[in-house]
Design a protein around this motif. Structure first.
Motif, PDB file in Angstrom:
ATOM      1  N   ASP A 279     -10.756  -5.187   2.521  1.00  0.00           N
ATOM      2  CA  ASP A 279     -11.027  -6.188   3.557  1.00  0.00           C
ATOM      3  C   ASP A 279     -10.292  -5.850   4.853  1.00  0.00           C
ATOM      4  N   ILE A 280      -9.073  -5.336   4.707  1.00  0.00           N
ATOM      5  CA  ILE A 280      -8.305  -4.949   5.897  1.00  0.00           C
ATOM      6  C   ILE A 280      -9.030  -3.840   6.654  1.00  0.00           C
ATOM      7  N   ALA A 281      -9.509  -2.842   5.922  1.00  0.00           N
ATOM      8  CA  ALA A 281     -10.231  -1.733   6.557  1.00  0.00           C
ATOM      9  C   ALA A 281     -11.451  -2.242   7.307  1.00  0.00           C
ATOM     10  N   ASN A 282     -12.167  -3.176   6.703  1.00  0.00           N
ATOM     11  CA  ASN A 282     -13.374  -3.714   7.323  1.00  0.00           C
ATOM     12  C   ASN A 282     -13.043  -4.541   8.562  1.00  0.00           C
ATOM     13  N   ARG A 283     -12.044  -5.402   8.448  1.00  0.00           N
ATOM     14  CA  ARG A 283     -11.706  -6.291   9.560  1.00  0.00           C
ATOM     15  C   ARG A 283     -10.996  -5.560  10.694  1.00  0.00           C
ATOM     16  N   ALA A 284     -10.210  -4.552  10.361  1.00  0.00           N
ATOM     17  CA  ALA A 284      -9.496  -3.791  11.394  1.00  0.00           C
ATOM     18  C   ALA A 284     -10.323  -2.622  11.913  1.00  0.00           C
ATOM     19  N   ARG A 285     -11.482  -2.399  11.279  1.00  0.00           N
ATOM     20  CA  ARG A 285     -12.390  -1.325  11.684  1.00  0.00           C
ATOM     21  C   ARG A 285     -11.710   0.037  11.628  1.00  0.00           C
ATOM     22  N   ILE A 286     -11.077   0.301  10.497  1.00  0.00           N
ATOM     23  CA  ILE A 286     -10.504   1.612  10.241  1.00  0.00           C
ATOM     24  C   ILE A 286     -11.053   2.097   8.914  1.00  0.00           C
ATOM     25  N   TYR A 287     -10.924   3.390   8.647  1.00  0.00           N
ATOM     26  CA  TYR A 287     -11.417   3.880   7.372  1.00  0.00           C
ATOM     27  C   TYR A 287     -10.419   3.493   6.273  1.00  0.00           C
ATOM     28  N   PRO A 288     -10.904   3.208   5.064  1.00  0.00           N
ATOM     29  CA  PRO A 288     -10.055   2.667   3.999  1.00  0.00           C
ATOM     30  C   PRO A 288      -8.811   3.493   3.703  1.00  0.00           C
ATOM     31  N   ALA A 289      -8.938   4.829   3.765  1.00  0.00           N
ATOM     32  CA  ALA A 289      -7.790   5.675   3.436  1.00  0.00           C
ATOM     33  C   ALA A 289      -6.631   5.487   4.406  1.00  0.00           C
ATOM     34  N   ALA A 290      -6.913   4.943   5.590  1.00  0.00           N
ATOM     35  CA  ALA A 290      -5.863   4.790   6.601  1.00  0.00           C
ATOM     36  C   ALA A 290      -5.000   3.557   6.371  1.00  0.00           C
ATOM     37  N   VAL A 291      -5.467   2.616   5.551  1.00  0.00           N
ATOM     38  CA  VAL A 291      -4.708   1.378   5.349  1.00  0.00           C
ATOM     39  C   VAL A 291      -3.332   1.676   4.772  1.00  0.00           C
ATOM     40  N   ARG A 292      -3.290   2.570   3.797  1.00  0.00           N
ATOM     41  CA  ARG A 292      -2.003   2.923   3.183  1.00  0.00           C
ATOM     42  C   ARG A 292      -1.055   3.522   4.221  1.00  0.00           C
ATOM     43  N   GLU A 293      -1.615   4.326   5.123  1.00  0.00           N
ATOM     44  CA  GLU A 293      -0.787   4.944   6.159  1.00  0.00           C
ATOM     45  C   GLU A 293      -0.226   3.886   7.106  1.00  0.00           C
ATOM     46  N   TYR A 294      -1.058   2.922   7.464  1.00  0.00           N
ATOM     47  CA  TYR A 294      -0.581   1.849   8.338  1.00  0.00           C
ATOM     48  C   TYR A 294       0.462   0.989   7.630  1.00  0.00           C
ATOM     49  N   ARG A 295       0.322   0.793   6.340  1.00  0.00           N
ATOM     50  CA  ARG A 295       1.355   0.068   5.589  1.00  0.00           C
ATOM     51  C   ARG A 295       2.704   0.778   5.731  1.00  0.00           C
ATOM     52  N   ARG A 296       2.648   2.099   5.687  1.00  0.00           N
ATOM     53  CA  ARG A 296       3.884   2.880   5.815  1.00  0.00           C
ATOM     54  C   ARG A 296       4.486   2.717   7.215  1.00  0.00           C
ATOM     55  N   TYR A 297       3.636   2.736   8.233  1.00  0.00           N
ATOM     56  CA  TYR A 297       4.134   2.555   9.594  1.00  0.00           C
ATOM     57  C   TYR A 297       4.811   1.194   9.758  1.00  0.00           C
ATOM     58  N   LEU A 298       4.216   0.175   9.146  1.00  0.00           N
ATOM     59  CA  LEU A 298       4.714  -1.187   9.327  1.00  0.00           C
ATOM     60  C   LEU A 298       6.075  -1.415   8.683  1.00  0.00           C
ATOM     61  N   GLN A 299       6.516  -0.479   7.868  1.00  0.00           N
ATOM     62  CA  GLN A 299       7.870  -0.581   7.327  1.00  0.00           C
ATOM     63  C   GLN A 299       8.910  -0.422   8.435  1.00  0.00           C
ATOM     64  N   SER A 300       8.493   0.202   9.550  1.00  0.00           N
ATOM     65  CA  SER A 300       9.410   0.432  10.670  1.00  0.00           C
ATOM     66  C   SER A 300       9.131  -0.482  11.860  1.00  0.00           C
ATOM     67  N   PHE A 301       8.132  -1.365  11.735  1.00  0.00           N
ATOM     68  CA  PHE A 301       7.745  -2.216  12.859  1.00  0.00           C
ATOM     69  C   PHE A 301       7.708  -3.680  12.432  1.00  0.00           C
ATOM     70  N   ASP A 302       8.485  -4.526  13.111  1.00  0.00           N
ATOM     71  CA  ASP A 302       8.273  -5.956  12.942  1.00  0.00           C
ATOM     72  C   ASP A 302       7.403  -6.436  14.108  1.00  0.00           C
ATOM     73  N   THR A 303       7.040  -7.709  14.098  1.00  0.00           N
ATOM     74  CA  THR A 303       6.144  -8.224  15.136  1.00  0.00           C
ATOM     75  C   THR A 303       6.728  -8.043  16.528  1.00  0.00           C
TER      76      THR A 303
END
Length: 340
Positions: A279-303
């Motif tokens: 659902d994240i891939a669909n709503r964010a308009r990214i390819y599904p394999a990239a969701v895991r990568e973005y999860r990793r990035y968010l470990q270093s980014f708060d709002t």
């Protein structure tokens, strides 16, 4: 009047191509939207079906709206075809034609021996000549080509490869998208290069993509985004330096980094709402394999860090467009701020 508004541009093109080949031809076409690649591909398809190569020298006129005027267009569409059943007049960027409203009467009563093909990125259907096109539903074909969504691009890459006789793995398609971006025009160019490189071998993997395309695009905005995402300061500055030295426009770099940060913000919000990766891939308009990568990035980014980064990008964009500041200094300061 048949009109596609939200369909995948690949499907819209297929429908249009099928209609033309079946002989369902309108005297006026408006091809509009942000995906110029499919607009021009459609023009080529219409011309190829309706006009023999031998007849094009005398019966095909192509121009840009910003370089002509309504009087010239009207003279061409009202001319008779020479040794052919019809003539075709193509006007790209009709929304840039200063006196385009003068075409409204012709659009209401077009010549039966002329096919007029117009293009516009963002037509205003409240005003002529676009209002006239909307009203003339019996003989004007409106076709919208929206941009491909990010998660639609890999499938299009595979399909375009098939048209060239290439078989690309899903991994190869994703890697090509990572290196080149989401523009069908740029991707088509790289796929054609790949086809030439492979010769008689007609299959391509991620290794082939890296070998043919990756080396020339190793240092790009997407790799810079990735380096910032994992807080790799050294790699980020190396990539930035090489990009600037190779002539990459700073404004373009800022634009892609801004897209990266906005996607981070979007995915962070979706994760808080417990959406699945699909659902994240669909709503964010990214390819599904990239969701895991973005999860990793968010470990270093708060709002707060994401919002601060977006502000820094806005300020850099403003400085690049409206001041005499050295672009190299602006970009160096920007990356330093993003890596804090």
């Amino acid at each position: 009047m048949v009109k596609e508004r939200t369909s995948n541009p690949v499907e819209v093109f297929r429908v249009l191509d099928t209609e033309i080949r079946a002989g369902r031809v309108h005297p006026v076409f408006l091809l509009y939207g942000e995906e110029e690649f499919f607009v021009r591909k459609s023009v080529d398809a219409i011309v190829a079906v309706l006009l023999d190569v031998s007849a094009r020298a005398f019966n095909l006129d192509i121009m840009d709206g910003q370089d002509t005027d309504a009087a010239t267009v009207l003279a061409l569409v009202n001319a008779y075809p020479l040794m052919s059943e019809r003539r075709i007049v193509v006007v790209y960027n009709i929304d840039r034609l200063a006196d385009a409203a003068r075409l409204s009467n012709y659009i209401a009563h077009p010549s039966p021996s002329t096919v007029l093909i117009l293009s516009a990125e963002k037509p205003d259907f409240r005003r002529n000549p676009f209002l006239a096109m909307r009203k003339a539903s019996s003989h004007v074909r409106l076709v919208e080509f929206r941009r491909l969504y990010v998660n639609e691009v890999p499938l299009w890459i595979v399909e375009y490869g098939k048209q060239l006789g290439l078989s690309l793995t899903s991994g190869a398609a994703l890697r090509l998208q990572e290196l080149v971006g989401d523009s069908p025009r740029d991707l088509a160019s790289e796929i054609e290069k790949l086809s030439i490189f492979l010769g008689e071998r007609r299959s391509a993997s991620e290794v082939d993509i890296d070998e043919v395309i990756g080396l020339s695009r190793l240092y790009n905005s997407f790799e810079l985004s990735r380096a910032i995402g994992v807080r790799d300061r050294r790699t980020a500055f190396i990539i930035l330096e090489r990009m600037l030295n190779s002539g990459e426009p700073p404004v373009k770099i800022v634009s892609i980094l801004a897209k990266f940060y906005l996607t981070l913000l979007k995915i962070q919000d979706l994760l808080k709402q417990n959406y699945s990766d699909a659902d994240i891939a669909n709503r964010a308009r990214i390819y599904p394999a990239a969701v895991r990568e973005y999860r990793r990035y968010l470990q270093s980014f708060d709002t707060g860090a994401i919002q601060k980064g977006i502000r820094s990008l806005f300020e850099a964009d403003l400085a690049l467009k409206s001041s005499s500041a050295d672009p190299r200094v602006v970009m160096t300061v920007l990356v330093h701020q993003l890596l804090r």
